[in-house]
Design an enzyme around this catalytic site. Structure first.
Site, PDB file in Angstrom:
ATOM      1  N   VAL A  14     -11.298   8.779  12.284  1.00 30.99           N
ATOM      2  CA  VAL A  14     -10.870   7.472  11.755  1.00 30.99           C
ATOM      3  C   VAL A  14     -11.074   6.370  12.804  1.00 30.99           C
ATOM      4  O   VAL A  14     -11.507   5.261  12.478  1.00 30.99           O
ATOM      5  CB  VAL A  14      -9.404   7.520  11.265  1.00 30.99           C
ATOM      6  N   GLU A 129      -1.546   1.292   5.357  1.00 32.02           N
ATOM      7  CA  GLU A 129      -2.265   1.544   4.098  1.00 32.02           C
ATOM      8  C   GLU A 129      -3.064   2.851   4.155  1.00 32.02           C
ATOM      9  O   GLU A 129      -3.122   3.609   3.172  1.00 32.02           O
ATOM     10  CB  GLU A 129      -3.214   0.368   3.805  1.00 32.02           C
ATOM     11  N   GLY A 134      -6.233   7.882   1.724  1.00 33.11           N
ATOM     12  CA  GLY A 134      -7.448   7.411   2.416  1.00 33.11           C
ATOM     13  C   GLY A 134      -7.807   5.975   2.105  1.00 33.11           C
ATOM     14  O   GLY A 134      -7.072   5.047   2.436  1.00 33.11           O
ATOM     15  N   LYS A 205       2.735  12.012   2.282  1.00 29.71           N
ATOM     16  CA  LYS A 205       2.233  10.846   1.535  1.00 29.71           C
ATOM     17  C   LYS A 205       3.128  10.533   0.344  1.00 29.71           C
ATOM     18  O   LYS A 205       3.417   9.373   0.056  1.00 29.71           O
ATOM     19  CB  LYS A 205       0.795  11.122   1.071  1.00 29.71           C
TER      20      LYS A 205
END
Ligand code: NAP
Ligand code: HSE
Length: 436
Positions: A14, A129, A134, A205
């Site tokens: 990432v 976010e 993702g 999540k």
């Protein structure tokens, strides 16, 4: 402010993707943000490792602390993962008056209440976010786009690795371990992939989504979590015979007595759009009282897709740097002093329908025994597949679909059925959601 300066913690999948997207789309990003965004420093464990991004012009260090202490850094972007060093660095960055962007769902689900309180006190922003689904802007969609709704429930495929594994196993008959290794090489999996396959990542999540949807504090420890490791190829085939697909789903629903918070494999009618979300793609269904059902779909993992969400958060912060903290959107969508104390329901209280698969000795009277036990727990059968043996006494699979019942009653029935002499091994149970 002419230039917002970024300090990046982590240069892996990432982190590398974030540098690439910021560089590739620099001109467009500047037009949107109203200022330049510049990565001035970045940290990693091993500075000799090859990177997926060009690090020219970025000061590199192995010491994450140097970045959070650097007075030139405006925004610390935490892309290390885990909740030890990442937690310490985020708290230090906040204490130093820096804004924070993170993709770290474990950190937010477990320590978000503390982090947001500290950020509120310091008047800085923590944006996350990329922590859920993702590249799908689901936090923004629920927190801002659906702010006028009373949200009734949400359900999502929110782990890309798990969905990739289930899809490859179903479509190509590949082995679990082989597909997991590919997901790791593609950068989809967590550093510890048991987080993906045991549902922990999805529970992180879902915890975040539930807080934003229902205005409750983050309560990861109360989430019910079941992974995909026990799903067999036979389950996938029987489910299809019954008109369903098996998906690893996070479900959170508001009921009169509390909030369901659960992650587990789920049978979904095959005609639902979400039943056809395959590979690394994620999808989240949100049911609001005003808007009705809404569906959000996109890549759930990967360098560029996740960077899309990280960079959007950076731009958001760049835009609001001049706004008063009290005018910003609250972290968990609701004002901190307006959080509800609605309880999270114990799993035994949750009501769903079930798919049950058991291995049964093919003798007369066995089915009657099973249905008697189900009947005693007020469980009625909706459909059944019984594979006949070649001769009496053979062990054959028996598949039952039930109507809705409380999990506690189903637990009792499964315990009693498993004690029958005619039942071999454990009963496989997969919950069913019609998602209507
Ligand atoms: P990653 O590829 O393993 O990258 C982690 C980076 O952090 C690496 O650069 C690593 O350094 C550095 N790092 C790890 N431990 C460190 C330590 N103790 N001290 C200093 N640096 C350390 O991980 P990732 O996939 O980018 O994930 C980063 C975060 O994003 C995680 O929270 C993850 O859950 C989240 N996320 C990932 C995805 C995805 O698709 N991968 C999607 C959404 C969210 P080295 O490179 O030198 O080892
Ligand atoms: N390991 C995670 C997944 C990364 O596969 O969904 C994205 O959060």
């Amino acid at each position: 402010m002419n230039s917002v300066k970024i300090g990046l913690l982590g240069l892996g999948t990432v982190g590398g993707g974030t540098v690439n997207v910021l560089k590739r789309n620099a001109a467009e990003i500047t037009r949107r943000a109203g200022c330049n965004i510049e990565v001035i420093s970045a940290s990693a464990r091993d500075l000799t490792k090859p990177r997926i991004c060009d690090t020219a012009g970025i000061e590199l260090t192995t010491q994450a602390a140097e970045i959070v202490e650097n007075p030139d850094v405006n925004i610390v972007v935490e892309l290390i993962g885990g909740d030890t060093l990442a937690h310490e660095m985020v708290m230090r960055a906040i204490a130093n008056g820096k804004h924070v962007v993170t993709a770290n769902k474990a950190l937010i689900a477990k320590h978000g209440n503390e982090i947001f309180a500290a950020a509120q006190k310091q008047g800085v922003i923590v944006a996350f976010e990329a922590a859920v689904a993702g590249g799908i802007p689901i936090i923004k969609a629920i927190r801002e786009g659906l702010a006028g709704n009373h949200i009734e429930w949400l359900a999502g495929i929110i782990n890309g690795t798990g969905n990739f594994i289930l899809t490859e196993m179903r479509d190509k008959g590949r082995d679990f371990e082989d597909v997991l290794a590919e997901a790791q090489s593609l950068g989809y999996a967590e550093a510890d992939p048991t987080f993906d396959v045991e549902g922990i990542d999805a529970a992180h999540k879902l915890t975040i989504l539930a807080s934003i949807a229902f205005g409750i504090p983050l309560q990861f420890e109360k989430a019910f979590t079941e992974g995909i490791t026990k799903i067999t190829r036979e389950d996938v085939e029987y489910a299809e015979e019954l008109g369903y697909r098996i998906k690893h789903l996070g479900v959170s629903r508001r009921t009169d007595s509390g909030i369901e918070l659960r992650v587990h494999p789920t049978l979904i009618p095959e005609k639902r759009l979400i039943a056809n979300v395959d590979g690394v793609m994620n999808a989240v269904l949100v049911q609001g009282d005003a808007v009705g059902p809404t569906l959000y779909y996109g890549a759930g993992a990967g360098a560029d897709a996740t960077a899309s969400a990280v960079v959007a958060d950076i731009i958001d912060i760049a835009r609001v740097l001049t706004a008063e903290p009290s005018h910003r959107v609250p972290y968990l969508a609701f004002q901190p002093d307006q959080m509800a104390d609605t309880p999270i329901l114990p799993m035994e209280e949750v009501v769903t329908a079930y798919y049950l698969r058991m291995s049964v000795i093919d003798n007369p009277g066995v089915l009657a025994e099973i249905t008697r036990i189900l009947g005693e727990s007020t469980i009625s059968i909706e459909a059944m597949i019984q594979k006949a043996g070649k001769s009496e006494g053979d062990v054959v699979p028996l598949i039952l679909m039930t109507h809705e019942v409380k999990e506690g009653l189903m637990n009792q029935a499964i315990n009693a059925i498993e004690k029958l002499d005619a039942i071999q091994g454990e009963i496989a149970r997969i919950r069913v959601e019609s998602l209507e």
